[in-house]
Design a protein around this motif. Structure first.
Motif, PDB file in Angstrom:
ATOM      1  N   ARG A 288       1.017  -1.186   0.035  1.00 43.91           N
ATOM      2  CA  ARG A 288      -0.053   0.223   0.025  1.00 43.91           C
ATOM      3  C   ARG A 288       0.684   1.199   0.046  1.00 43.91           C
ATOM      4  NH1 ARG A 288      -1.143  -3.237   3.918  1.00 43.91           N
ATOM      5  NH2 ARG A 288      -0.662  -1.718   5.512  1.00 43.91           N
ATOM      6  N   GLN A 289       0.675   2.205  -1.015  1.00 43.65           N
ATOM      7  CA  GLN A 289       1.547   3.328  -1.051  1.00 43.65           C
ATOM      8  C   GLN A 289       0.549   4.652  -0.747  1.00 43.65           C
ATOM      9  OE1 GLN A 289       1.296   1.315  -3.797  1.00 43.65           O
ATOM     10  NE2 GLN A 289       3.463   0.191  -3.635  1.00 43.65           N
ATOM     11  N   ASN A 290      -0.446   4.584  -0.060  1.00 42.68           N
ATOM     12  CA  ASN A 290      -1.093   5.671   0.607  1.00 42.68           C
ATOM     13  C   ASN A 290      -0.118   6.513   1.537  1.00 42.68           C
ATOM     14  OD1 ASN A 290      -1.677   4.846   3.448  1.00 42.68           O
ATOM     15  ND2 ASN A 290      -3.143   3.428   2.460  1.00 42.68           N
ATOM     16  N   ALA A 291      -0.409   7.663   1.580  1.00 47.68           N
ATOM     17  CA  ALA A 291       0.427   8.446   2.475  1.00 47.68           C
ATOM     18  C   ALA A 291       0.644   8.265   3.739  1.00 47.68           C
ATOM     19  CB  ALA A 291      -0.178  10.084   2.425  1.00 47.68           C
ATOM     20  N   ALA A 292      -0.376   7.642   4.570  1.00 49.99           N
ATOM     21  CA  ALA A 292      -0.228   6.875   6.032  1.00 49.99           C
ATOM     22  C   ALA A 292       0.755   5.796   5.935  1.00 49.99           C
ATOM     23  CB  ALA A 292      -1.485   6.702   6.497  1.00 49.99           C
ATOM     24  N   ALA A 293       0.593   4.816   4.886  1.00 57.51           N
ATOM     25  CA  ALA A 293       1.385   3.755   5.028  1.00 57.51           C
ATOM     26  C   ALA A 293       2.942   4.132   4.681  1.00 57.51           C
ATOM     27  CB  ALA A 293       0.806   2.821   3.900  1.00 57.51           C
TER      28      ALA A 293
ATOM     29  N   ASP B  72       4.392   7.164   5.252  1.00 56.66           N
ATOM     30  CA  ASP B  72       4.834   7.750   6.390  1.00 56.66           C
ATOM     31  C   ASP B  72       5.201   7.133   7.534  1.00 56.66           C
ATOM     32  OD1 ASP B  72       4.514  10.355   5.234  1.00 56.66           O
ATOM     33  OD2 ASP B  72       2.636  10.877   5.897  1.00 56.66           O
ATOM     34  N   ALA B  73       4.211   5.992   7.507  1.00 55.09           N
ATOM     35  CA  ALA B  73       4.479   4.971   8.761  1.00 55.09           C
ATOM     36  C   ALA B  73       5.973   4.204   8.660  1.00 55.09           C
ATOM     37  CB  ALA B  73       3.295   4.020   8.856  1.00 55.09           C
TER      38      ALA B  73
ATOM     39  N   ASN C 149       3.263  -4.662   5.284  1.00 54.38           N
ATOM     40  CA  ASN C 149       3.052  -3.982   4.211  1.00 54.38           C
ATOM     41  C   ASN C 149       4.410  -4.080   3.325  1.00 54.38           C
ATOM     42  OD1 ASN C 149       1.684  -2.143   2.534  1.00 54.38           O
ATOM     43  ND2 ASN C 149       2.796  -0.612   3.490  1.00 54.38           N
TER      44      ASN C 149
END
Length: 161
Positions: free
Chosen positions: A82-87, A89-90, A138
């Motif tokens: 997953r490359q969404n911003a939250a993933a 950033d985490a 992830n």
């Protein structure tokens, strides 16, 4: 981000400090062609504006190898599911908190991250992969390239006055 104004003297100061941040204010002023008080004020302003993040000592890995061993250095490509911003950033927050990670770059296209990591030996690298990559559901793909020789290491930012 506020704009910063730099003139040719500021750029010469920054370039000189990148080459040797240990030189005295008097030497730096003489090299750049300004008075020591002016030099000191300008360097303080460059620090306050965040252009000088920090000063560090660059150690010689070859000279230290006799005492500490050569260790391993690797460039590691990481792709996430997953490359969404939250993933993103985490993952970034987790790896930059680890002392073995010397550099962390978020890149595109290709992998999501490129890391430069250091380990004492292969078992230490194995522990690093377990805590940073294998334990993270992830992380989709890890590709490591082990350094055989460091031909160049230059942390300077190119400046053109």
């Amino acid at each position: 981000m506020e704009s910063v104004s730099l003139d040719a003297i500021d750029l010469r100061l920054l370039d000189a400090l990148q080459r040797d941040a240990s030189q005295t204010n008097q030497r730096l002023a003489a090299d750049v062609g300004i008075s020591p008080p002016t030099c000191l004020r300008r360097v303080q302003r460059l620090r306050q504006e965040g252009l000088i993040e920090r000063q560090v000592a660059l150690l010689s890995p070859d000279r230290l190898a006799a005492v500490l061993g050569h260790g391993l250095q690797a460039v590691v490509e990481i792709s996430l599911d997953r490359q969404n911003a939250a993933a993103l950033d985490a993952f970034e927050a987790r790896v930059i908190a680890d002392d073995a990670v010397q550099q962390c770059w978020r890149v595109s296209p290709g992998p999501d991250f490129v890391l430069v990591v250091a380990a004492r030996d292969m078992p230490d690298y194995g522990a690093l992969t377990q805590r940073l990559f294998t334990a993270d559901a992830n992380v989709r793909n890890v590709k490591a390239f082990f350094s055989l020789k460091r031909a160049k290491f230059e942390p300077r930012v190119p400046l053109t006055p």
